[in-house]
Enzyme design. Structure first.
Site, mmCIF file in Angstrom:
data_model
loop_
_atom_site.group_PDB
_atom_site.id
_atom_site.type_symbol
_atom_site.label_atom_id
_atom_site.label_comp_id
_atom_site.label_asym_id
_atom_site.label_seq_id
_atom_site.Cartn_x
_atom_site.Cartn_y
_atom_site.Cartn_z
ATOM 1 N N ARG A 163 0.682 -1.131 0.081
ATOM 2 C CA ARG A 163 0.117 0.069 0.072
ATOM 3 C C ARG A 163 0.973 1.002 -0.018
ATOM 4 O O ARG A 163 0.624 2.326 -0.578
ATOM 5 C CB ARG A 163 -1.032 -0.042 1.305
ATOM 6 C CG ARG A 163 -1.656 1.047 1.464
ATOM 7 C CD ARG A 163 -3.069 1.133 0.602
ATOM 8 N NE ARG A 163 -3.825 2.235 0.554
ATOM 9 C CZ ARG A 163 -5.081 2.409 0.434
ATOM 10 N NH1 ARG A 163 -5.817 1.012 0.340
ATOM 11 N NH2 ARG A 163 -5.816 3.307 0.733
ATOM 12 N N ILE B 81 -8.539 5.734 1.062
ATOM 13 C CA ILE B 81 -7.745 6.708 2.064
ATOM 14 C C ILE B 81 -6.525 7.097 1.430
ATOM 15 O O ILE B 81 -5.565 6.234 1.101
ATOM 16 C CB ILE B 81 -7.686 5.943 3.246
ATOM 17 C CG1 ILE B 81 -9.008 5.609 3.745
ATOM 18 C CG2 ILE B 81 -6.982 7.033 4.310
ATOM 19 C CD1 ILE B 81 -9.992 6.374 4.120
ATOM 20 N N ASN C 287 -11.972 16.889 0.223
ATOM 21 C CA ASN C 287 -12.721 15.607 -0.023
ATOM 22 C C ASN C 287 -14.084 15.990 0.102
ATOM 23 O O ASN C 287 -14.609 17.031 0.762
ATOM 24 C CB ASN C 287 -12.366 14.694 0.966
ATOM 25 C CG ASN C 287 -12.829 13.374 0.679
ATOM 26 O OD1 ASN C 287 -13.512 12.774 -0.340
ATOM 27 N ND2 ASN C 287 -12.832 12.439 1.895
ATOM 28 N N HIS D 101 -18.346 14.163 0.660
ATOM 29 C CA HIS D 101 -18.825 12.939 1.560
ATOM 30 C C HIS D 101 -20.449 13.117 1.777
ATOM 31 O O HIS D 101 -21.161 14.142 1.882
ATOM 32 C CB HIS D 101 -18.261 12.859 3.146
ATOM 33 C CG HIS D 101 -18.637 11.722 3.574
ATOM 34 N ND1 HIS D 101 -18.318 10.349 3.242
ATOM 35 C CD2 HIS D 101 -19.581 11.611 4.386
ATOM 36 C CE1 HIS D 101 -18.935 9.539 3.885
ATOM 37 N NE2 HIS D 101 -19.816 10.108 4.807
ATOM 38 N N ASP E 55 -12.663 10.493 6.803
ATOM 39 C CA ASP E 55 -13.391 11.626 6.843
ATOM 40 C C ASP E 55 -13.325 12.358 8.090
ATOM 41 O O ASP E 55 -14.620 13.061 8.629
ATOM 42 C CB ASP E 55 -14.973 11.021 6.356
ATOM 43 C CG ASP E 55 -15.119 10.338 5.107
ATOM 44 O OD1 ASP E 55 -14.668 10.901 4.225
ATOM 45 O OD2 ASP E 55 -15.795 9.303 5.109
#
Ligand code: GAR
EC number: 2.1.2.2
Length: 206
Positions: free
Chosen positions: A69, A96, A109, A111, A147
């Site tokens: 990752r 993420i 971001n 949401h 978030d």
């Protein structure tokens, strides 16, 4: 594109209707920003097709193509950096971001819930199953959490008695697209400051 325009790299994972709203907005030079590239974590999504139709360069970095990752995080950050963005916008990007991107660029971001309620990948489904009567959307700066970054703008959307996840998400997205376009435009034209968890438009000392 004006030479003064704030350079946006937009990241997507899906249909890209929020990206499309940004692509439409930047067509107006007075908006103050331009989309210099669109990146995705998967091939074949409509968001990438929207970018290509708009003549915007695209790139794909798939997690599965990297041994770890962390390698993906570094490769994604390098790809983003190649386009010298002033601001990175996650518009339905379902990953993420790691430190290499978060430490190099401001990241916005969006949401589909009123944070801090219902963070994560299923904000609409979770709000519906909880039984809230009002949900909405949140535009925030991204940090290393899920978030959890400082909130910039929010707008409420009522939950209707016969809503299912798809219907509610569509109503949220029609509000979210305006909120994202307004927020990115103000950030581009006015600048912003962050004090603790408070984000304000305007340049430092301005
Ligand atoms: C948007 O509602 C966005 O908030 C959400 O994915 C949708 C993308 O729609 N993102 C998340 O849930 C991230 N946690 P789009 O591809 O049509 O712009």
């Amino acid at each position: 594109m004006s030479s003064q325009a704030v350079r946006l790299v937009v990241l997507v994972s899906g249909s890209g209707t929020n990206l499309q709203a940004l692509l439409d907005a930047v067509a107006d030079e007075t908006y103050g920003a331009s989309v210099v590239a669109v990146g995705a974590d998967r091939d074949g999504v409509e968001g990438l097709a929207r970018a290509r139709r708009a003549g915007v360069p695209t790139f794909v970095e798939r997690v599965a193509d990297h041994p770890t990752r962390e390698d993906w995080d570094r490769a994604l950050a390098a790809h983003i950096a190649a386009y010298r963005p002033d601001l990175v916008v996650c518009a339905g990007f379902m990953r993420i971001l790691g430190k290499p991107t978060l430490e190099a660029f401001p990241v916005l971001n969006t949401h589909p819930a009123l944070l801090p309620s219902f963070p994560g990948a299923h904000g609409v489904r979770d709000a519906l199953s909880y039984g809230v009567r009002v949900t909405g959307c949140t535009v925030m700066l991204a940090d290393a959490g899920v978030d959890t970054g400082p909130i910039i703008a929010q707008e409420a959307v009522p939950v209707l008695d016969d809503d299912d996840e798809a219907a509610l998400h569509e109503r949220i997205k029609s509000v979210e697209r305006h909120l994202l376009v307004d927020t990115v435009g103000r950030m581009a034209r006015e600048g912003w400051t962050v004090t603790g968890r408070t984000v304000r438009f305007g340049r430092p000392g301005g």
